[in-house]
Write an enzyme that holds these catalytic residues in place. Sequence first.
Site, mmCIF file in Angstrom:
data_model
loop_
_atom_site.group_PDB
_atom_site.id
_atom_site.type_symbol
_atom_site.label_atom_id
_atom_site.label_comp_id
_atom_site.label_asym_id
_atom_site.label_seq_id
_atom_site.Cartn_x
_atom_site.Cartn_y
_atom_site.Cartn_z
ATOM 1 N N ARG A 63 -13.349 -25.027 -9.746
ATOM 2 C CA ARG A 63 -13.526 -25.894 -8.750
ATOM 3 C C ARG A 63 -14.603 -26.941 -9.235
ATOM 4 O O ARG A 63 -14.603 -27.200 -10.470
ATOM 5 C CB ARG A 63 -15.685 -24.681 -8.488
ATOM 6 C CG ARG A 63 -16.217 -24.179 -9.012
ATOM 7 C CD ARG A 63 -17.678 -25.139 -9.052
ATOM 8 N NE ARG A 63 -18.642 -24.793 -9.856
ATOM 9 C CZ ARG A 63 -18.353 -25.357 -11.370
ATOM 10 N NH1 ARG A 63 -17.696 -26.302 -11.174
ATOM 11 N NH2 ARG A 63 -19.191 -25.308 -11.740
ATOM 12 N N ASP B 275 -28.087 -22.453 -7.866
ATOM 13 C CA ASP B 275 -27.685 -21.331 -7.293
ATOM 14 C C ASP B 275 -28.805 -19.989 -7.681
ATOM 15 O O ASP B 275 -28.683 -18.813 -7.039
ATOM 16 C CB ASP B 275 -25.862 -21.025 -7.600
ATOM 17 C CG ASP B 275 -25.861 -20.562 -9.103
ATOM 18 O OD1 ASP B 275 -27.013 -21.391 -9.982
ATOM 19 O OD2 ASP B 275 -24.512 -20.499 -9.553
ATOM 20 N N TYR C 144 -28.531 -22.591 -21.104
ATOM 21 C CA TYR C 144 -28.262 -22.085 -19.819
ATOM 22 C C TYR C 144 -29.219 -20.993 -19.373
ATOM 23 O O TYR C 144 -30.154 -20.928 -18.332
ATOM 24 C CB TYR C 144 -26.995 -21.653 -19.309
ATOM 25 C CG TYR C 144 -26.419 -21.025 -17.942
ATOM 26 C CD1 TYR C 144 -26.185 -22.245 -16.868
ATOM 27 C CD2 TYR C 144 -27.145 -20.051 -17.167
ATOM 28 C CE1 TYR C 144 -25.642 -21.523 -15.420
ATOM 29 C CE2 TYR C 144 -26.964 -19.293 -16.167
ATOM 30 C CZ TYR C 144 -26.223 -20.466 -15.206
ATOM 31 O OH TYR C 144 -26.073 -20.406 -13.636
ATOM 32 N N GLY D 219 -13.866 -24.903 -20.863
ATOM 33 C CA GLY D 219 -15.135 -25.360 -21.493
ATOM 34 C C GLY D 219 -15.223 -26.630 -20.815
ATOM 35 O O GLY D 219 -15.506 -27.897 -20.875
ATOM 36 N N GLU E 214 -26.285 -28.643 -8.566
ATOM 37 C CA GLU E 214 -26.537 -27.748 -9.960
ATOM 38 C C GLU E 214 -27.865 -26.739 -10.176
ATOM 39 O O GLU E 214 -28.923 -27.599 -10.265
ATOM 40 C CB GLU E 214 -25.746 -29.435 -10.758
ATOM 41 C CG GLU E 214 -24.889 -29.003 -11.675
ATOM 42 C CD GLU E 214 -23.908 -28.802 -11.007
ATOM 43 O OE1 GLU E 214 -23.558 -26.853 -10.815
ATOM 44 O OE2 GLU E 214 -23.320 -29.740 -10.683
ATOM 45 N N ASP F 252 -20.006 -20.269 -8.940
ATOM 46 C CA ASP F 252 -18.081 -20.635 -8.791
ATOM 47 C C ASP F 252 -17.134 -19.310 -8.104
ATOM 48 O O ASP F 252 -16.637 -19.648 -7.977
ATOM 49 C CB ASP F 252 -17.759 -20.366 -10.805
ATOM 50 C CG ASP F 252 -19.307 -21.557 -11.349
ATOM 51 O OD1 ASP F 252 -19.479 -22.519 -10.392
ATOM 52 O OD2 ASP F 252 -19.597 -21.267 -12.389
ATOM 53 N N GLY G 35 -16.986 -27.074 -17.550
ATOM 54 C CA GLY G 35 -17.228 -27.386 -16.343
ATOM 55 C C GLY G 35 -16.681 -26.845 -15.295
ATOM 56 O O GLY G 35 -17.731 -27.605 -14.142
#
Length: 462
Positions: free
Chosen positions: A32, A41, A226, A126, A38, A176, A128
């Site tokens: 996606r 979620d 994260y 990797g 960003e 995702d 994204g």
Amino acid sequence: MTYLQKLASDTAQHFLKTYGRSPRWIVAAPGRVNVIGEHTDYNDGFVLPTAIERYAVMAADKAPGTAIQIRDVSGVEPAVIDLSAPVKPGTPKWSNYPRGVIAGMLERGMTPGGLDVLLNSTVPLGGGLSSSASLEVCTATLIEAVTGRTLVPVEKALLCQKAEHEFAGVPCGIMDQFISVMGRQNNLLLLDCRSRETQLVPMNDPAVSLLIANSNVKHELANGEYARRRAQCETAAKILGVSSLRDASPEALENARGRMDDVVFRRARHVIGEIERTIHAAEGIRASNWPAVGQLMYASHRSLRDDYEVSCKELDAMVEIAEQIGIKGGVFGCRMTGGGFGGCTVALVQTEVIESISEQLAAAYKKKTGIEATIFTTRPAAGATIVKGQGSPSGSPGAPIAPAGRAGQNSFATLEALDREYNGRPTSGRPANSERRCGRHRVAARQGLRYPRSYSKAASGQ
Ligand code: GLA
């Protein structure tokens, strides 16, 4: 022939070479790109992603015994998952994505038995673009195909998210996995991450395209940054007295500034602003107000760079170059996309000048960073699908969201035709794809790697 059909056909050929027989099932799940929204979620906010024409594909057949063996076309160490004992995290590391999903499916009584599987993914690792979610959703779709039982789309996405939390150790949000399950051709998906309701946002104006530029700086979500961001958001929500930042206003945050440290304040400012920008961007896209959407994308990037601190100098360089090309040169807006710390940017551009934009971006990026970017375009794609084999739908009939195995891409007959076409003319390696060094877009286009308009319309049923 669509990109996915070609990829599926090549995977079938590889399966034949690897296991000496034809696969009984072929399934696919897309990566996606997130247009905007960003790090919202896991704050109960909104996101606006689309599935892309890059897929994790699995070809499979029954095997004697109780093990699922997954080989990858790239030749990395295979995964062997034994179903006779409880499925636990293990090695190789990449196998934890399918392991987690298989464990979840077994808990639901969906027992596939022994399988020989071949994995072929064109979602950059990797980058994204959700290579891990596509692998999870692909695995879940395979188990659905093999067992002939399907999960409702939301349950399937949540099962895959749980696999990522518990087996890969990444406390990701739901974006995702949801978009990989529920993507719809020619549409973005506005997902309310609190209610989990989705709205399709059509993006079928042929004059406007999404251009993805991979900085080729690898991002690594599992390295703790994260999780740290997520914890900072929870701290901010606690101080503000709300259950999540979705419920906080910019005014309330400003009033509480003295009660939180500067880092937490800036994290919250990003999230609160980004949720608002995402809603406005969806409105802008519906109204085809591309300059307004572009401005929101730039604002999103600045906020991610300065307040959320998840960008990197290479992503910043790409966005700066895009901004310099500007509306006059056909770029409406650009931002980093995905978790950050590397990976890709997404730009909203005029289709007719896409080649020149790609060339300028690649050349200037190389000059600034010394790195070759990988630049490609994609139309909004459909979610996970059973390409060959059992094809019962994964959602209730008439559900607004594309379920696995949805007609239109569940092209058993087409694939058989492809097999015939490719017999005696086997393709080598991965399919030709449009993810080429910049400047080769003309080549990619000639190879039919973007859906012609007529196909997109017919396949989306719109
Ligand atoms: C990763 C996570 C998603 C989301 C994005 C940032 O892709 O998997 O859940 O949080 O980062 O928007």
